[in-house]
Design an enzyme around this catalytic site. Sequence first.
Site, PDB file in Angstrom:
ATOM      1  N   ASP A 159       0.830  -1.122  -0.032  1.00 43.18           N
ATOM      2  CA  ASP A 159      -0.088   0.172  -0.096  1.00 43.18           C
ATOM      3  C   ASP A 159       0.897   1.236  -0.014  1.00 43.18           C
ATOM      4  OD1 ASP A 159      -2.800   0.853   0.418  1.00 43.18           O
ATOM      5  OD2 ASP A 159      -1.652   2.198   1.959  1.00 43.18           O
ATOM      6  N   GLU A 182       1.319  -0.578  -5.101  1.00 39.68           N
ATOM      7  CA  GLU A 182       0.117   0.269  -5.258  1.00 39.68           C
ATOM      8  C   GLU A 182       0.449   1.646  -5.110  1.00 39.68           C
ATOM      9  OE1 GLU A 182      -3.518   2.340  -3.527  1.00 39.68           O
ATOM     10  OE2 GLU A 182      -1.729   2.066  -2.592  1.00 39.68           O
TER      11      GLU A 182
END
Length: 685
Positions: free
Chosen positions: A406, A435
């Site tokens: 993330d 990401e």
Amino acid sequence: MASVDRPRRPKIGRIPITELAPTTPNGFPGKGFDGEVITFGATVFREGHGIIGADLVLVRPLGQKPETTQAVAQQTPAPAALQPVERTLRVPLTLVAAGTDRYEATVQVEGTGVWEWHVEAYSDDWATWVHGARLKIAAGVDTEATLLDGAALLDRQGSAVATRAAARLRDTDLDAAERLAAVDDPRVVAEIAETPIDSLRTSSALQLLDVERTRAGVGAWYEFFPRSEGAKRNPDGSWKSGDFRTAARRLPAVARMGFEIVYLPPIHPIGRTARKGPNNTLTAGPDDPGSPWAIGGPEGGHDAIHPDLGTEDDFRAFVETAKNTGMEVALDFALQCSPDHPWVTEHPEWFTVRADGSIATAENPPKRYQDIYPIQFDTDPEGLVAEVLRVLRHWITFGVKVFRVDNPHTKPLWFWERVIREVRDEHPDVVFLAEAFTRPAMMRALAETGFQQSYSYFTWRNTKEEIETYFDELSHETSAYLRPNLFVNTPDILTEFLQYGGRAGYKVRAALAATGAPTWGMYAGYELFEDVARPGSEENIDNEKYEYKPRDFALAEAEGASLAPYVTMLNRLRSAHPALRQLRNTTVHSAEDDAIVVYSKHLPGRFTRSGRDDTVIVVANVDPHSARETTVHLDLTALGLEPGTEFDVRDVVTGARWTWGSSNYVRLDAFQEPVHLLVVEGPHR
């Protein structure tokens, strides 16, 4: 001013070799995956008019057995030089087009590890002499000296065949044409093809190619929240969370759709302090579950499992169930904390303290994440590296080999380079997905420094020009190091195209993602056409990040209200056609309508198990509100066909068949089927 003596060491070799490919902008190893087809190339030239040649030299990783590692080159027929000799493979490079000085060879690499490669150029003395001799003798110019020069070259060869041919070149009892005919003796031609007469051998700088397992570059991902699978509302309005056991019941259906990776958002305890309520509100009720990305509470941090989801044994059983259905589990790795995370008290130096004594929360102005503390990396970098490695190793022991990271762009690049390298030194088959919806420089640098896959800008590339330009970029400009994972949606992203595109829009985006790159992904709910956004945002209303969201997938499918059959068809197409499991083979074609996208994926038969060419043509109407009629124009050579060839195609969406050529009429009605997925079945007979 006095001159300064500096060592003068030329950077250019005797024969210049420049513009090597595939290479990365900053000198990191290029990327490949087991079974990937890669075009290697270099610009090679020299002074004067002499003919030159070039070879690609590939060296397998140590420990690989020649019989299990192959490199198949784009040559017909395959020359003897391709046969493996110990660890080294030598592949002739061929000139792309006259006058370009660009030489290439296409190779399929099989076998994981770090391969070494370089280009070796040489003066092709024999070809240069033969070319000049034919011209001179035909013109009657410099005949005797020219023939004697050829004989001297054959003397260098030293074989019986070469000695006899040299004697003929020197035989003055024959006329010049008869003497020159010695060079066309099949035995001479074959021997010199096997052992060239050359000189001035020059090597390029050594390059590295990190070839990883196939799943690092090929796969279909499906994301869902375990807490929503099996969640139930109690009579008093509170919720009972789903867990790993109820979530495992969803896995067979996901596998039947053809997905190979099931990706879970963070499975850790969720903080109570500043917990977000429904739709990102700042006040959570007593039964609101909070965002899984607000990691950490009294129950533990990044190495703990949320009690609502079950125990470590339950998670192991979930991973095993996924494995038994043919899938791997990917875990979200979000390097951030809720205010209740144990790190906040145990390692306060890992956080940024503001002037008023408070700890800074995460921000992406105007967004603010009051429930999350970001990490700062400069006070105790070694401590952070050690702890992150400990956490990753912990989950690897459960059989997890894939991590979706993330917001990696909010952490230093050196950190990821080191962590990924150390993990892969111990576990070479671990895969990290970045990401990172951020600026191109950072996105590309993350890929270079170690991330095997990257989220991309695909979700925001919706027009014909945007899609064609971006697919060409991903397939060619950045393919040496950036592997795109084309997610159609995420819990954070519901684009306007999907909000207003209806069923056609959902089909178009899924078809483009599944065929535009060898890796694509989908977040649960996409197949149910969940298209209502929270006002003023690109996120679903009643977002699953902040609440339970059980869905009845089976009922929707039974009622014909699910995209699951279409998604299943897409993944079956990918499985059946190896051309779709390659990144670097996309060719964008043209259409006369400004809403019709046309591209193909072609793989020559020498790279397929069947031995037959594999070609898929995609024609998509990217206006989900119209019917479009146009003519599409194809570059037949990119399809492995001769110009002027007519060929048969089958649309896997409808089963229709047509005979096509270089120019073809199409009509795509968004309210029926907005995409042709055409399999080339061969020349029309």
